[in-house]
Design an enzyme around this catalytic site. Structure first.
Site, PDB file in Angstrom:
ATOM      1  N   GLU A 189      -2.665 -10.609   4.511  1.00  0.00           N
ATOM      2  CA  GLU A 189      -2.021  -9.900   5.719  1.00  0.00           C
ATOM      3  C   GLU A 189      -0.594 -10.428   5.840  1.00  0.00           C
ATOM      4  O   GLU A 189      -0.407 -11.681   5.455  1.00  0.00           O
ATOM      5  CB  GLU A 189      -2.880  -9.984   6.975  1.00  0.00           C
ATOM      6  N   GLY A 191      -5.263  -4.993  -2.588  1.00  0.00           N
ATOM      7  CA  GLY A 191      -4.294  -4.697  -3.628  1.00  0.00           C
ATOM      8  C   GLY A 191      -3.719  -3.333  -3.442  1.00  0.00           C
ATOM      9  O   GLY A 191      -4.680  -2.390  -3.098  1.00  0.00           O
ATOM     10  N   LYS A 225     -12.914  -5.492  10.104  1.00  0.00           N
ATOM     11  CA  LYS A 225     -13.721  -4.466   9.192  1.00  0.00           C
ATOM     12  C   LYS A 225     -15.120  -4.159   9.443  1.00  0.00           C
ATOM     13  O   LYS A 225     -15.821  -3.543   9.572  1.00  0.00           O
ATOM     14  CB  LYS A 225     -13.503  -4.885   7.851  1.00  0.00           C
ATOM     15  N   VAL A 244       0.915  -1.368   0.002  1.00  0.00           N
ATOM     16  CA  VAL A 244      -0.075   0.175  -0.039  1.00  0.00           C
ATOM     17  C   VAL A 244       0.951   1.299  -0.042  1.00  0.00           C
ATOM     18  O   VAL A 244       0.860   2.272  -0.967  1.00  0.00           O
ATOM     19  CB  VAL A 244      -1.068  -0.173   1.044  1.00  0.00           C
TER      20      VAL A 244
END
Ligand code: HSE
Length: 371
Positions: free
Chosen positions: A173, A285, A188, A11
């Site tokens: 992860e 992604g 989440k 990221v």
């Protein structure tokens, strides 16, 4: 905006590249343990330098994990810097503290990339929550397991091989246990429920079953029944009671969830007035996730508030009222159960696991859902 970037993995590197296309987003410093001569900015291994640097107004944290991310993010907020993070583990573990710190220091804390990858899920949920009553949130919230289940269902790929592929592609992860055992989806749904219902629920309160017990034979059995496995996280509110859980769920092959393939996420909110709204897109992604980090930085620049909501009432999870239909496998035998509460179903499953450590549990999605 002068940004210090913490973390240069999938990221972080995509964020750095994208920020270069926006003149208002100036990455001045990258925190990195190793030298990065390829970068056109300051690279330091010393976070205190970043805290002391008054020219840095925003810290973007995409390193993941609770520590040292928590120490860094809380120090940044205390120093009056805005924080944009993609770190769901950190946000869940220190939700109350971090919201309070952002408020006290009059800075913004944003984490849209923490749930839904590239989908503007938390921002959309926050808009609805401000003008309506959200009754439930539910969806496919983990890209890695969706990628794995899709390949196992559509191509018959083996579990171990497809997990390796998802890791190599940068979807999983650092420890993929968080993906396959459902902990990532749980974080989440906790962030989503907290925002939707104005609560703060402890992550450990949410019962959670992942996909690691789903075999090729189970997938074939589901196909025979016209059903498809998906890993679903759900939270719902009835009065003051909040129910939340994560488990494999069987959908009719015609359901939109069944057609959400690859790293796709599909997440829905159910509100009193607007009804059902669904959001879908890439749930993992580099570029999709970094896009949400970029969008958060822009919101901070535009002067958004301290967090998406000011409400965070401490609230225990209570699954004793939420009903569903269930599917189990114990010692090779498949069993369907009618209306059991979520609490009862998880208890039954605990009993089955004591007898058969590979037992399987799945919810059967209602064909016609009211919520
Ligand atoms: N491991 C996570 C997933 C990354 O697969 O969904 C995005 O949060």
């Amino acid at each position: 905006m002068n940004i210090a970037l913490l973390g240069f993995g999938t990221v972080g590197s995509h964020f750095y590249e994208m920020a270069g296309e926006h003149s208002e987003l100036n990455v001045t410093t990258v925190l990195s343990r190793r030298p990065r001569p390829e970068l056109k900015c300051t690279v330091t291994a010393d976070f205190d330098e970043i805290v002391r640097d008054r020219s840095i107004d925003t810290v973007v944290e995409v390193m993941g994990g609770v520590e040292p991310a928590y120490a860094y993010v809380s120090a940044a907020l205390r120093a009056g810097k805005h924080v944009v993070t993609a770190n769901k583990q950190l946000m869940c573990a220190h939700y109350d503290d971090l919201l309070a710190l952002a408020r006290q220091n009059r800075v913004s804390l944003r984490c849209t990339a923490a749930a839904g990858g590239g989908i503007p899920w938390l921002t959309s949920l926050s808009r609805v929550e401000k003008m309506d009553t959200v009754d439930a949130v539910e969806g496919i919230l983990n890209g890695t397991t969706n990628y794995m289940l899709s390949a196992m269902t559509n191509k018959g790929t083996d579990y171990a091989a497809i997990l390796k592929e998802a890791q190599a592609l940068g979807y999983a992860e650092a420890d993929p246990t968080a993906d396959v055992e459902g902990y990532d989806a749980r974080r989440k749904i906790v962030l989503s429920a907290n925002l939707a219902f104005g609560v703060s629920i402890p992550e450990e309160d949410v019962p959670c079953v992942g996909i690691s017990h789903i075999t090729s034979a189970d997938i074939e059995k589901a196909k025979e029944l016209g059903l498809t496995f998906k890993l679903i996280a759900r939270a719902q509110k009835d009065g003051d009671r909040v129910a939340a859980f994560v488990c494999p769920t069987l959908f009719p092959v015609t359901a939109p969830e069944a057609h959400t393939d690859g790293t796709g996420n599909l997440v829905s909110l159910y509100a009193k007035r607007v009804g059902k709204q669904s959001f879908s897109g890439a749930g993992a992604g580099g570029f999709p996730t970094a896009s949400n980090v970029i969008a958060d930085c822009m919101e901070v620049l535009a002067g958004c508030g301290s967090y998406y909501t000011d409400k965070a009432r401490p609230c225990a999870v209570d699954n004793s009222g939420a009903m569903a239909r269930w599917f189990f496998r114990r010692n090779g035998e498949y069993l369907f159960f009618g209306d059991y509460t979520v609490a009862q179903a998880f208890e039954v499953y605990r009993g089955y696991l004591a007898d058969d450590p590979n037992a399987l549990m799945a919810r059967v999605a209602a064909e016609r859902r009211k919520k």
